[in-house]
Design a protein around this motif. Structure first.
Motif, mmCIF file in Angstrom:
data_model
loop_
_atom_site.group_PDB
_atom_site.id
_atom_site.type_symbol
_atom_site.label_atom_id
_atom_site.label_comp_id
_atom_site.label_asym_id
_atom_site.label_seq_id
_atom_site.Cartn_x
_atom_site.Cartn_y
_atom_site.Cartn_z
ATOM 1 N N PHE A 84 0.844 -1.198 0.000
ATOM 2 C CA PHE A 84 0.000 0.000 0.000
ATOM 3 C C PHE A 84 0.880 1.249 0.000
ATOM 4 O O PHE A 84 1.829 1.333 0.785
ATOM 5 C CB PHE A 84 -0.896 0.031 1.243
ATOM 6 N N ASP A 129 -8.219 5.531 -4.239
ATOM 7 C CA ASP A 129 -8.137 6.399 -3.054
ATOM 8 C C ASP A 129 -6.750 6.958 -2.697
ATOM 9 O O ASP A 129 -6.665 8.089 -2.240
ATOM 10 C CB ASP A 129 -8.814 5.765 -1.830
ATOM 11 N N ASP A 137 -12.486 5.899 -3.580
ATOM 12 C CA ASP A 137 -11.959 4.807 -4.392
ATOM 13 C C ASP A 137 -12.321 4.962 -5.868
ATOM 14 O O ASP A 137 -11.783 4.250 -6.721
ATOM 15 C CB ASP A 137 -12.508 3.461 -3.887
ATOM 16 N N SER A 172 -9.964 -3.389 -4.445
ATOM 17 C CA SER A 172 -10.562 -3.102 -3.133
ATOM 18 C C SER A 172 -11.584 -1.981 -3.220
ATOM 19 O O SER A 172 -11.985 -1.418 -2.215
ATOM 20 C CB SER A 172 -9.455 -2.691 -2.143
ATOM 21 N N LYS A 202 -16.651 -6.256 1.007
ATOM 22 C CA LYS A 202 -15.961 -5.208 1.759
ATOM 23 C C LYS A 202 -17.006 -4.254 2.320
ATOM 24 O O LYS A 202 -17.756 -3.630 1.574
ATOM 25 C CB LYS A 202 -14.986 -4.460 0.851
ATOM 26 N N TYR A 208 -11.534 0.978 9.485
ATOM 27 C CA TYR A 208 -10.447 1.339 8.561
ATOM 28 C C TYR A 208 -9.732 2.624 8.984
ATOM 29 O O TYR A 208 -8.799 3.056 8.294
ATOM 30 C CB TYR A 208 -10.970 1.547 7.126
ATOM 31 N N PHE A 211 -5.848 2.851 9.048
ATOM 32 C CA PHE A 211 -5.264 2.645 7.713
ATOM 33 C C PHE A 211 -5.279 3.953 6.921
ATOM 34 O O PHE A 211 -4.314 4.312 6.260
ATOM 35 C CB PHE A 211 -6.063 1.574 6.955
ATOM 36 N N ARG A 212 -6.389 4.667 7.005
ATOM 37 C CA ARG A 212 -6.482 5.926 6.243
ATOM 38 C C ARG A 212 -5.421 6.905 6.743
ATOM 39 O O ARG A 212 -4.894 7.697 5.969
ATOM 40 C CB ARG A 212 -7.903 6.483 6.335
ATOM 41 N N LYS A 225 -18.066 6.196 2.337
ATOM 42 C CA LYS A 225 -17.984 5.258 1.216
ATOM 43 C C LYS A 225 -19.221 4.368 1.127
ATOM 44 O O LYS A 225 -19.190 3.296 0.542
ATOM 45 C CB LYS A 225 -16.691 4.435 1.342
ATOM 46 N N GLN A 229 -19.193 0.644 -0.615
ATOM 47 C CA GLN A 229 -18.894 -0.437 0.312
ATOM 48 C C GLN A 229 -20.197 -0.932 0.940
ATOM 49 O O GLN A 229 -21.206 -0.236 0.953
ATOM 50 C CB GLN A 229 -17.910 0.052 1.383
ATOM 51 N N LYS A 256 -14.004 -8.417 4.462
ATOM 52 C CA LYS A 256 -13.275 -7.344 5.137
ATOM 53 C C LYS A 256 -14.243 -6.362 5.759
ATOM 54 O O LYS A 256 -15.200 -5.982 5.080
ATOM 55 C CB LYS A 256 -12.411 -6.628 4.093
ATOM 56 N N TYR A 279 -9.533 -9.969 5.911
ATOM 57 C CA TYR A 279 -8.568 -8.915 6.230
ATOM 58 C C TYR A 279 -8.810 -8.487 7.674
ATOM 59 O O TYR A 279 -9.862 -7.933 7.981
ATOM 60 C CB TYR A 279 -8.773 -7.740 5.273
ATOM 61 N N VAL A 281 -8.291 -5.901 9.751
ATOM 62 C CA VAL A 281 -7.942 -4.545 9.325
ATOM 63 C C VAL A 281 -7.273 -3.723 10.426
ATOM 64 O O VAL A 281 -7.169 -4.146 11.585
ATOM 65 C CB VAL A 281 -9.169 -3.790 8.756
ATOM 66 N N SER A 282 -6.879 -2.524 10.007
ATOM 67 C CA SER A 282 -6.094 -1.651 10.873
ATOM 68 C C SER A 282 -6.739 -1.407 12.233
ATOM 69 O O SER A 282 -6.063 -1.406 13.263
ATOM 70 C CB SER A 282 -5.849 -0.324 10.160
HETATM 71 C C1 PBG Z 1 -8.621 1.326 0.088
HETATM 72 C C2 PBG Z 1 -8.391 0.339 1.168
HETATM 73 C C3 PBG Z 1 -8.774 0.494 2.504
HETATM 74 C C4 PBG Z 1 -8.232 -0.578 3.201
HETATM 75 C C5 PBG Z 1 -7.565 -1.396 2.278
HETATM 76 N N1 PBG Z 1 -7.689 -0.808 1.013
HETATM 77 C C6 PBG Z 1 -9.469 1.600 3.197
HETATM 78 C C7 PBG Z 1 -10.778 2.074 2.726
HETATM 79 O O1 PBG Z 1 -11.504 1.394 2.006
HETATM 80 O O2 PBG Z 1 -11.099 3.205 3.083
HETATM 81 C C8 PBG Z 1 -8.345 -0.775 4.678
HETATM 82 C C9 PBG Z 1 -7.326 -1.634 5.327
HETATM 83 C C10 PBG Z 1 -7.227 -1.499 6.801
HETATM 84 O O3 PBG Z 1 -8.013 -0.797 7.465
HETATM 85 O O4 PBG Z 1 -6.319 -2.139 7.359
HETATM 86 N N2 PBG Z 1 -9.327 1.004 -0.994
#
Ligand code: PBG
Length: 332
Positions: A84, A129, A137, A172, A202, A208, A211-212, A225, A229, A256, A279, A281-282
């Motif tokens: 990423f 994104d 995205d 994604s 997703k 998330y 991650f952002r 989103k 999503q 995810k 996933y 996630v973060s």
């Molecule tokens: C972006 C993307 C995101 C994540 C992976 N790819 C964030 C989002 O959709 O806003 C999240 C991963 C994470 O939170 O670990 N397309």
């Protein structure tokens, strides 16, 4: 299948829990470093790394440092890495042109990893994104996400990543029609062996957030989103998406986030029997790390227990920021 449980004392289910040896004999699931895909963040610059504040233990690395990190992870038995990019506001544009440049940091990182550890599988992220001025995205016009024009851009991204040596493409973005369009383009351009691990189910998730932060999108994102999503309340829709993505040419599917959506993983695995990933996630990572840092949870123990949960739910593998730490523990 109905479990046969004769009445007490014929059945004493504790008998098989008595010793490590007996527990090992009847253990149904196992974790291995080969279950992990390690997500990493790359940034511009040379010979540097910096911590991601909201994800203790996670670093952003310059591209020249990613090869060594990948080699170490592969040495621990982790088969795949997912790249990423961190992009600053000054690199983001309305036309997102950097997304399909072979020289953007994500694509440079793919080449760097493939030359450092050719055996390791490199996974990408396909979505606009990191390159989009508004953090979405897809392309935005008059406040609307423009699906089909976005898909054309995603196809360009996919082809560039394939040319740079990616083994696994990870769309994604949650646009409709992207898997079929990417698969057709790969076939047309002689990339028939490139695999697609679709971010199929997703969800529009608050998990998330960190991650952002890690990719520099927190301040960029305008709005939410929710029009692309999934609604966290839905499960049947996830089955329709899996059916759709498989029919369009996805090789593997993903759910995810992870821990709050293990019911979806189980349904996908049971109903489709295809390679299924989740996933972690973060935000899931951040909450466990934060509690561990406060001494409220045993960090190693919850890491392993949470990862076992994915296996039990039916995952073939997990994208997790814990990958190197968990692999080290598993390797003793
Ligand atoms: C972006 C993307 C995101 C994540 C992976 N790819 C964030 C989002 O959709 O806003 C999240 C991963 C994470 O939170 O670990 N397309």
């Amino acid at each position: 299948m109905k479990p046969v449980v004769p009445p007490f004392p014929n059945a004493r289910l504790r008998r098989l829990r008595q010793s490590p040896a007996l527990r090992a004999m009847v253990r149904e699931n196992a974790l291995s470093p080969s279950d992990f895909i390690w997500p990493v963040f790359v940034m511009e610059g040379t010979d540097a790394e910096e911590p991601v504040a909201s994800m203790p233990g996670v670093m952003r690395r310059t591209v020249d440092r990613i090869g060594a990190a990948a080699r170490e992870a592969y040495g621990l038995g982790i088969p795949a890495i997912c790249v990423f990019p961190y992009t600053g506001m000054e690199q983001r544009t309305e036309d997102c042109a950097l997304a399909w440049s072979p020289d953007n940091i994500a694509n440079r990182a793919i080449r760097e990893i493939k030359s450092a550890v050719p055996e390791m599988a490199v996974m990408t992220d396909i979505a606009l994104d990191p390159y989009n001025i508004n953090g979405h995205d897809g392309f935005v016009e008059n406040g609307q996400i423009i699906n089909d024009r976005t898909v054309d851009a995603l196809v360009k991204m996919a082809l560039t990543q394939a040319k740079c040596g990616a083994d696994i493409l990870g769309p994604s973005d949650m646009m409709d029609g992207r898997i079929g369009a990417i698969r057709a383009a790969l076939e047309a351009e002689s990339h028939q062996n490139v695999t697609i691990l679709s971010y199929t189910a997703k969800y529009a998730s608050a998990f998330y957030g960190p991650f952002r932060d890690a990719v520099g999108a927190s301040s960029a994102l305008t709005g939410d989103k929710n029009t692309y999503q999934m609604d966290p309340a839905n499960t049947d829709e996830a089955m329709r998406l899996v059916q759709r993505d498989l029919s369009e040419g996805a090789d593997m599917v993903m759910v995810k986030p992870g821990m709050p959506y293990l019911d979806i993983v189980r349904r996908v695995k049971t109903e489709f029997g295809v390679p299924t990933f989740a996933y972690q996630v973060s935000g899931e990572y951040a909450m466990m790390q934060a509690a561990a840092a406060n001494g409220w949870l045993d960090g190693d123990a919850v890491m392993m227990e949470s990862l076992m949960g994915f296996k039990r739910a039916g995952c073939d593998g997990v994208l997790t920021y814990f990958a190197p730490a968990a692999a080290k523990l598993l390797n003793g």
